[in-house]
Design a protein around this motif. Sequence first.
Motif, short mmCIF file in Angstrom:
data_model
loop_
_atom_site.label_atom_id
_atom_site.label_comp_id
_atom_site.label_asym_id
_atom_site.label_seq_id
_atom_site.Cartn_x
_atom_site.Cartn_y
_atom_site.Cartn_z
N PRO A 221 0.80 -1.21 -0.22
CA PRO A 221 0.00 -0.01 -0.06
C PRO A 221 0.79 1.17 0.00
O PRO A 221 0.42 2.16 -0.76
CB PRO A 221 -0.71 -0.11 1.21
CG PRO A 221 -0.84 -1.60 1.61
CD PRO A 221 0.22 -2.09 1.01
N GLY A 222 2.04 1.09 0.95
CA GLY A 222 2.61 2.46 0.91
C GLY A 222 3.69 2.68 -0.51
O GLY A 222 3.54 3.98 -0.98
N ARG A 223 3.84 1.89 -1.02
CA ARG A 223 4.69 1.85 -2.47
C ARG A 223 3.49 2.51 -3.77
O ARG A 223 3.81 3.18 -4.10
CB ARG A 223 4.97 0.59 -2.84
CG ARG A 223 6.32 0.14 -2.13
CD ARG A 223 7.66 1.10 -2.30
NE ARG A 223 8.67 0.74 -1.67
CZ ARG A 223 9.48 0.03 -2.14
NH1 ARG A 223 9.63 -0.23 -3.50
NH2 ARG A 223 10.69 -0.19 -1.32
N LEU A 224 2.17 1.87 -3.38
CA LEU A 224 1.47 2.34 -4.62
C LEU A 224 0.95 3.89 -4.26
O LEU A 224 1.04 4.46 -5.26
CB LEU A 224 0.35 1.52 -4.13
CG LEU A 224 0.07 0.21 -4.87
CD1 LEU A 224 -1.17 -0.66 -4.56
CD2 LEU A 224 0.12 0.03 -6.37
N ARG A 225 0.97 4.33 -3.18
CA ARG A 225 0.57 5.56 -2.61
C ARG A 225 1.65 6.60 -3.18
O ARG A 225 1.63 7.71 -3.48
CB ARG A 225 0.25 5.81 -1.10
CG ARG A 225 -1.21 5.29 -0.87
CD ARG A 225 -1.52 5.75 0.63
NE ARG A 225 -0.78 4.81 1.78
CZ ARG A 225 -0.93 4.03 2.23
NH1 ARG A 225 -2.33 3.26 1.91
NH2 ARG A 225 -0.39 3.07 3.26
N ALA A 226 2.98 5.98 -2.97
CA ALA A 226 4.13 6.78 -3.31
C ALA A 226 4.09 7.28 -4.81
O ALA A 226 4.57 8.11 -5.34
CB ALA A 226 5.54 6.03 -3.06
N PHE A 227 3.48 6.37 -5.66
CA PHE A 227 3.26 6.48 -7.16
C PHE A 227 1.94 7.16 -7.25
O PHE A 227 1.47 7.36 -8.54
CB PHE A 227 3.34 5.34 -7.89
CG PHE A 227 4.68 4.88 -7.99
CD1 PHE A 227 5.55 5.22 -9.09
CD2 PHE A 227 5.39 4.07 -7.06
CE1 PHE A 227 6.88 4.80 -9.23
CE2 PHE A 227 6.55 3.39 -7.20
CZ PHE A 227 7.46 3.78 -8.14
N GLY A 228 1.11 7.70 -6.50
CA GLY A 228 0.05 8.17 -6.72
C GLY A 228 -1.37 7.36 -6.94
O GLY A 228 -2.21 7.88 -7.47
#
Length: 518
Positions: free
Chosen positions: A288-295
């Motif tokens: 989830p954190g990685r996905l949010r980092a890419f918007g």
Amino acid sequence: MFTLRSLLEDETLELRLLVPGPRGALDEPAAWVHGTELPDPSRYVRRRELVLTNGLWSDRVSAAEFVADIRRAEPAGLVFGLRPECPATPDDLVGACAEADVPLLEISAAVPFTAISQAVAARYTEERQGALVGLVRRGEALATAISQGAGASGVLRVLRRDHELPLAVVDRMGRLLASAGTELESGQLHAVATGLARRPPPLELDLGTAGRAALYLVGAVGEADAALVCLRPVTGLTRAEQDALEQAARYLSLEVARKQAMQAIEGRFAGELLEMVLSGGSRAAEVPGRLRAFGVDAEGPLAVWALAFAGTDAALPGLAETAGEFFAAAGVPAVVAGGSQDVVAVLAWRHGDRESAPLAERLVSAVAGRFPGHRPVVGLGGVVRHLDGLRESLVRSREACRALRQGRSGRAVQTFAELGAHRLLLGMQDAETLRTLSDAVLAPLREHDAGRGAELEGTLRAFLDHDGHWSATAAALHVHVNTLRNRLAKITRLTGRDVTRTADRVDLFLALQAAGMK
């Protein structure tokens, strides 16, 4: 450089114009000054030099001969220096210059030739100082533009403050990074990319309707990654313009290096994200954190697409960047990761499966335009509502893409649900299960082929691809039907499965399909 008119306007030199020469000659730049009393100085006079003489050669050659000789060197003109013994410029010299159309100036006996040399040197010094000041000023402006994130467009804006030139920056993939004062068509962009692929790249290109263009190479590390394109031939550029273009190209190299570094970091993070999704376990908590980092909203619906080229198992360089640019332009948040065989995109997708295909077709068109001669295909893994289904969607998208790469249907976009039932079943298995299935059936064939240089596995594939038709399979393999029968009999003996029985043929077919999926 200096001109004859600029010297005439300097009252301290006490020059007088006697013969103006051809139209515009007084305003043409001159290279330097050359003093001589040789009867034939043509071998020593450079083109566009201003010849200074007191006429001491007059007792050896005529004025007509002297002028004819220096005219061969294409001088900027002739300055005759008066002296007490010769208080006026000889009429025969004036007539010879008029006849030869060579500009003729007269300098007072009170002014030495060194005054002209000093005046010319002073002008060169002023020009050089002005050029250096301009170089430093422009360098500061370029550095500011790069540091403030203005990018290639900011570099072109700085360059055009001093020189109104038609400019563009094009990378080796044929992408237009910036332009000012011109618009390049797709064919012209492709021509620049083709030129950059040559070793060494050309410094000038013919861009068709745009004419000849000068290329200033932009390299981050070693090879040229892009080119600063000026829609003027090199011969049509002044020295100051060439210096400015070379300076801008060096600063563009910094910008390209920065972008490449950012792309490398993003690519590594995106690749790690796919590994987290595939591996599951404790690392899945980081997804989830990685996905949010890419918007990408990790809580919303997600879709996974796989992009590749038909007929090949390699993803060309630049494919991931092209896909990323497409999704950004379409306003779709996405994580794009490039692999050795395909490019995978995880999308924030609040639409249904039905709306996926039209956008995927647009992606195919965009990629095809960037990679002429290649046929892109996209496999759609379906929309999932929760992160738990992301791994399954990823596996399915890649399998749908692999089927398009290897198939003969000519389709460019396909969902996993549109695959055959056997692919749907196999796609639900993990890699270990697929390996066990294929090895259990095909291992004896592979051992036999490796030890005897035979082609039993290839023969089995061909037989099943031709739906069990003996003559068609033999023709495809370029063997006699009896040879084919002997090979299939050996396959039956080694695997324990008879290719003439439906159940056994299904086992063999699934084993071959599983081998391609693991």
